[in-house]
Design a protein around this motif. Structure first.
Motif, PDB file in Angstrom:
ATOM      1  N   LYS A 169       0.820  -1.193   0.206  1.00 25.81           N
ATOM      2  CA  LYS A 169      -0.009  -0.228   0.080  1.00 25.81           C
ATOM      3  C   LYS A 169       0.887   1.282  -0.040  1.00 25.81           C
ATOM      4  O   LYS A 169       0.323   2.367  -0.070  1.00 25.81           O
ATOM      5  CB  LYS A 169      -0.994   0.046   1.092  1.00 25.81           C
ATOM      6  CG  LYS A 169      -1.998  -1.015   1.303  1.00 25.81           C
ATOM      7  CD  LYS A 169      -2.902  -0.949   2.431  1.00 25.81           C
ATOM      8  CE  LYS A 169      -3.754   0.252   2.330  1.00 25.81           C
ATOM      9  NZ  LYS A 169      -4.630   0.170   3.407  1.00 25.81           N
ATOM     10  N   ALA A 216     -10.936  -6.573  11.348  1.00 21.30           N
ATOM     11  CA  ALA A 216     -11.134  -5.656  10.246  1.00 21.30           C
ATOM     12  C   ALA A 216     -11.604  -6.089   8.898  1.00 21.30           C
ATOM     13  O   ALA A 216     -11.260  -7.324   8.933  1.00 21.30           O
ATOM     14  CB  ALA A 216      -9.820  -4.542  10.145  1.00 21.30           C
ATOM     15  N   SER A 217     -11.912  -5.536   8.111  1.00 20.89           N
ATOM     16  CA  SER A 217     -12.503  -6.055   6.721  1.00 20.89           C
ATOM     17  C   SER A 217     -11.285  -6.394   5.923  1.00 20.89           C
ATOM     18  O   SER A 217     -10.017  -5.966   6.112  1.00 20.89           O
ATOM     19  CB  SER A 217     -13.350  -4.981   5.908  1.00 20.89           C
ATOM     20  OG  SER A 217     -12.329  -4.078   5.483  1.00 20.89           O
ATOM     21  N   GLU A 219     -10.615  -5.712   3.161  1.00 18.77           N
ATOM     22  CA  GLU A 219      -9.972  -4.666   2.116  1.00 18.77           C
ATOM     23  C   GLU A 219      -9.131  -3.652   3.099  1.00 18.77           C
ATOM     24  O   GLU A 219      -8.305  -3.051   2.699  1.00 18.77           O
ATOM     25  CB  GLU A 219     -11.322  -3.685   1.777  1.00 18.77           C
ATOM     26  CG  GLU A 219     -12.067  -4.298   0.553  1.00 18.77           C
ATOM     27  CD  GLU A 219     -13.245  -5.483   1.258  1.00 18.77           C
ATOM     28  OE1 GLU A 219     -13.546  -6.285   0.489  1.00 18.77           O
ATOM     29  OE2 GLU A 219     -13.266  -5.537   2.416  1.00 18.77           O
ATOM     30  N   GLU A 220      -9.581  -3.786   4.394  1.00 20.88           N
ATOM     31  CA  GLU A 220      -8.710  -2.912   5.487  1.00 20.88           C
ATOM     32  C   GLU A 220      -7.467  -3.522   5.798  1.00 20.88           C
ATOM     33  O   GLU A 220      -6.371  -2.963   5.927  1.00 20.88           O
ATOM     34  CB  GLU A 220      -9.476  -2.563   6.277  1.00 20.88           C
ATOM     35  CG  GLU A 220      -8.811  -1.431   7.535  1.00 20.88           C
ATOM     36  CD  GLU A 220      -9.871  -1.087   8.603  1.00 20.88           C
ATOM     37  OE1 GLU A 220      -9.365  -0.621   9.642  1.00 20.88           O
ATOM     38  OE2 GLU A 220     -11.159  -1.680   8.669  1.00 20.88           O
ATOM     39  N   SER A 221      -7.368  -4.783   6.073  1.00 21.52           N
ATOM     40  CA  SER A 221      -6.454  -5.512   6.683  1.00 21.52           C
ATOM     41  C   SER A 221      -5.852  -6.850   5.987  1.00 21.52           C
ATOM     42  O   SER A 221      -4.824  -7.281   6.424  1.00 21.52           O
ATOM     43  CB  SER A 221      -6.486  -5.905   8.158  1.00 21.52           C
ATOM     44  OG  SER A 221      -7.775  -6.918   8.330  1.00 21.52           O
TER      45      SER A 221
END
Length: 339
Positions: A169, A216-217, A219-221
């Motif tokens: 990221k 967390a989702s 997408e988040e983690s």
């Protein structure tokens, strides 16, 4: 061992404070020491050098590797396999060893090796559209050879271990973390070969499950995986041998057990470092049995300083999973000092 050592240090601080009530470090009177008498580790990662070198001796001793391939690796690596770099002569020799071993379940060499059928994978994907697993999620668990720990990565003490998700990221052009093995980042890079993880990948990545366990989702983690690179920490502990010696010298009993059909952290590695401690034997190497049964369940040795080493015959890396009856009997015998 690290948790046991923390408890030991806490108890020692309380004892020191009680012996010197006027000390500024004295604790409140309502603090009580933990009743710690012993600890157990099973097929435990302990020391990079011992663990890595023992794998090759295990593979040869159990007939997984032929004498010519073994001799070539031993000669090329000069008997020191644990820190071979990918692409080096020693690294190539180790790749050859795992190639001739074939796609076996390295965590339990007596166990089955799961091979994903392409048609089954597509059917499984269509029946689980709500999670929309990726092709990688469905293909993981194939029998493709993959170098196992510790040959995948060796992390020196105090080196950060990179999180692949946060690394990916980063803005374009960001410098990745330095790596001990010469790659772009020091990630665990570990995939469990031969394991059927399809349902686990679906279940633990399901939005409802993640919400229920307060994770967390995706997408988040990132996705849940059995051995994940979604980690970010600094490797500080180093070898556990000094920790074991500290605990044992403090009078705490220790049981080091090994399923004897685990290649990843084999009994040959644990046996080597245990005997290299040079403790006097109290009860020499002997067979042990599940009470009430005649068959040998494994072997054990007890040392004067409170250390016991035991094997479980036919067990893999996770002894309570592959051999639950023997695991429970071993624990009970050790607790009763009757092993």
């Amino acid at each position: 061992p690290l948790l046991a050592q923390r408890v030991l240090r806490y108890n020692q601080r309380l004892a020191a404070a009680a012996a010197n009530p006027s000390s500024s470090s004295s604790s409140s009177n309502d603090q009580q020491p933990y009743n710690l008498h012993g600890y157990i580790v099973g097929n435990a990662v302990t020391d990079d050098e011992y663990d890595g070198n023992g794998q090759i001796e295990f593979a040869y001793g159990l007939g997984l590797v032929d004498p010519i391939t073994y001799a070539h690796a031993h000669r090329t690596c000069k008997g020191n396999f644990w820190n071979a770099r990918p692409g080096s002569a020693c690294g190539n020799a180790l790749d050859r060893i795992e190639a001739v071993m074939g796609p076996i379940n390295q965590y339990d060499i007596l166990g089955r090796c799961f091979h994903q059928d392409p048609q089954q994978a597509e059917s499984f994907k269509q029946n689980n559209q709500r999670v929309a697993p990726t092709r990688r999620m469905l293909q993981q668990g194939s029998g493709a050879p993959r170098r196992v720990w510790p040959h995948t990565a060796v992390f020196p003490q105090h080196q950060p271990v990179s999180n692949w998700y946060s690394e990916n990221k980063k803005p374009t052009g960001s410098a990745p973390a330095a790596a001990h093995d010469g790659s772009s980042s020091s990630m665990l890079g570990h995939t469990i070969g031969c394991a059927d993880r399809r349902h686990g990948l679906i279940y633990y990545n399901h939005p409802d499950v993640r919400e229920a366990v307060h994770a967390a989702s995706v997408e988040e983690s990132g996705r849940w995986e059995p051995c994940s690179d979604v980690l970010h920490y600094t490797h500080t502990a180093g070898s556990m041998i000094t920790v074991h010696k500290d605990l044992i010298a403090s009078g705490i009993r220790a049981l080091v057990l090994s399923g004897d059909h685990d290649y990843v952290v084999p009994f040959t590695s644990s046996r080597e470092w245990v005997y290299d401690l040079n403790y006097e034997e109290r009860k020499p190497w002997h067979a042990w049995r599940v009470p009430g049964l005649e068959q040998v369940a494994g072997y054990a040795v007890e040392f004067e300083d409170g250390l016991t080493f035991a094997t479980v015959k036919g067990a893999g890396h996770m002894v309570p999973q592959t051999n639950p009856r023997e695991a429970l009997a071993l624990l009970q015998l050790w607790l009763e000092r009757d092993l």
